[in-house]
Design a protein around this motif. Structure first.
Motif, mmCIF file in Angstrom:
data_model
loop_
_atom_site.group_PDB
_atom_site.id
_atom_site.type_symbol
_atom_site.label_atom_id
_atom_site.label_comp_id
_atom_site.label_asym_id
_atom_site.label_seq_id
_atom_site.Cartn_x
_atom_site.Cartn_y
_atom_site.Cartn_z
ATOM 1 N N HIS A 111 -44.451 -18.521 21.063
ATOM 2 C CA HIS A 111 -43.820 -18.901 22.328
ATOM 3 C C HIS A 111 -44.667 -19.962 23.023
ATOM 4 O O HIS A 111 -45.898 -19.958 22.903
ATOM 5 C CB HIS A 111 -43.681 -17.663 23.222
ATOM 6 N N PRO A 112 -44.033 -20.906 23.751
ATOM 7 C CA PRO A 112 -44.797 -21.951 24.448
ATOM 8 C C PRO A 112 -45.888 -21.425 25.373
ATOM 9 O O PRO A 112 -46.878 -22.110 25.625
ATOM 10 C CB PRO A 112 -43.717 -22.698 25.244
ATOM 11 N N SER A 113 -45.738 -20.193 25.870
ATOM 12 C CA SER A 113 -46.755 -19.603 26.743
ATOM 13 C C SER A 113 -47.982 -19.148 25.982
ATOM 14 O O SER A 113 -49.048 -18.930 26.573
ATOM 15 C CB SER A 113 -46.169 -18.402 27.498
ATOM 16 N N LYS A 115 -48.224 -16.247 24.660
ATOM 17 C CA LYS A 115 -48.349 -14.805 24.851
ATOM 18 C C LYS A 115 -47.520 -13.995 23.855
ATOM 19 O O LYS A 115 -47.773 -12.807 23.652
ATOM 20 C CB LYS A 115 -47.943 -14.427 26.277
ATOM 21 N N TRP A 151 -38.754 -20.975 18.212
ATOM 22 C CA TRP A 151 -38.491 -21.061 19.652
ATOM 23 C C TRP A 151 -37.973 -22.442 20.000
ATOM 24 O O TRP A 151 -38.352 -23.446 19.381
ATOM 25 C CB TRP A 151 -39.767 -20.824 20.449
ATOM 26 N N SER A 154 -38.546 -24.786 25.644
ATOM 27 C CA SER A 154 -38.825 -24.069 26.886
ATOM 28 C C SER A 154 -39.189 -22.610 26.652
ATOM 29 O O SER A 154 -39.773 -21.957 27.519
ATOM 30 C CB SER A 154 -37.612 -24.125 27.816
ATOM 31 N N GLY A 155 -38.826 -22.073 25.486
ATOM 32 C CA GLY A 155 -39.059 -20.666 25.202
ATOM 33 C C GLY A 155 -37.994 -19.742 25.759
ATOM 34 O O GLY A 155 -38.130 -18.522 25.677
ATOM 35 N N GLU A 156 -36.905 -20.291 26.308
ATOM 36 C CA GLU A 156 -35.842 -19.458 26.859
ATOM 37 C C GLU A 156 -34.874 -18.973 25.779
ATOM 38 O O GLU A 156 -34.139 -18.009 25.983
ATOM 39 C CB GLU A 156 -35.078 -20.226 27.940
#
Length: 262
Positions: A111-113, A115, A151, A154-156
């Motif tokens: 994921h872009p975060s 996490k 992903w 944006s990871g949404e």
């Protein structure tokens, strides 16, 4: 200093190739920058960050190459099976999957975060990993073995590939919101924008799909204000393509869209 792009690719002949690609209007030039024969079997996956290149092979090793110094940086020998997927997150972390009992996955995506990560394997499951705590967070049963997960920027949303089908998931609900049906088995995907997905498979065409509508925006034969896409094939060629996304989005107004090899 002349502007250029570094392009790396691996091959069945156990070699990692590096090319220096220089933009030149309609015609770009590519010159060999380096070759590295670090493996004893064919390369299966390549990952890059802003300095290092990691290569996975059927020889069960991961080799790290320093692009700045143009030297081998080291090897990772933790797996006991063919390496199937590699992905960097930032400058310091690399996730790997292989055909062994440590992490038996065919594909993973971070994921872009940083996490979360998703993985798919041969057990007909889609797994969510908590990278903060280093543990499995959620397991979802799917009806078929999936071989690619990715992903969106944006990871949404994320997509899961099963043979010739792409299921589009929404992160908030972890449910399928649409399905893309490709004519042939899919071997590679890449998000070009938040909703434009490039798909390549077991034919000589690259197709661009809209993940919102699941419609094909355009297709073009690959191995015959722009963005650049690179494709490789078992025909031995690596090609660079110029994409005009404004024309892709307005295909229904302007008619068929042609992509030019540069």
């Amino acid at each position: 200093m002349e502007e250029h792009v570094e392009l790396v690719c691996g091959c069945y002949e156990q070699i990692l190739f590096g090319y220096r690609v220089t933009p030149g209007g309609e015609q770009w030039t590519a010159t060999t920058d380096f070759t590295n024969h670090a493996h004893t079997a064919s390369l299966s996956v390549v990952a890059v960050n802003n300095r290092f290149v990691a290569t996975g092979s059927k020889d069960e090793t991961i080799q790290i190459y320093d692009m700045k110094k143009k030297v081998e940086h080291g090897a990772l020998l933790h797996h006991n099976g063919s390496i199937t997927c590699l992905e960097f997150f930032g400058r310091t972390h690399l996730l790997s999957g292989a055909e062994d009992g440590l992490m038996c996955v065919l594909s993973l995506s971070i994921h872009p975060s940083g996490k979360l990560a998703l993985s798919v394997g041969t057990d007909k499951t889609l797994r969510t990993w908590n990278l903060v705590e280093g543990r499995s967070a959620f397991i979802k049963n799917i009806k078929q073995n999936a071989h690619i997960v990715q992903w969106c920027p944006s990871g949404e949303q994320y997509v899961v590939v099963m043979h010739d089908r792409v299921d589009v998931y929404k992160l908030e609900t972890a449910s399928v919101i649409g399905t893309i049906q490709n004519p042939k088995r899919i071997s590679s995907i890449r998000f070009i924008t938040e909703t434009v997905l490039a798909v390549a498979g077991d034919d000589d065409l690259i197709r661009l799909y809209d993940t919102d509508s699941q419609k094909c925006l355009c297709e073009f034969k690959a191995h015959e204000g722009s963005q650049i896409m690179v494709s490789s094939s078992s025909d031995g060629y690596v090609k660079i393509w110029r994409l005009d996304l404004k024309k892709v989005r307005k295909k229904h107004v302007f008619g068929p869209y042609k992509v030019h090899c540069v």
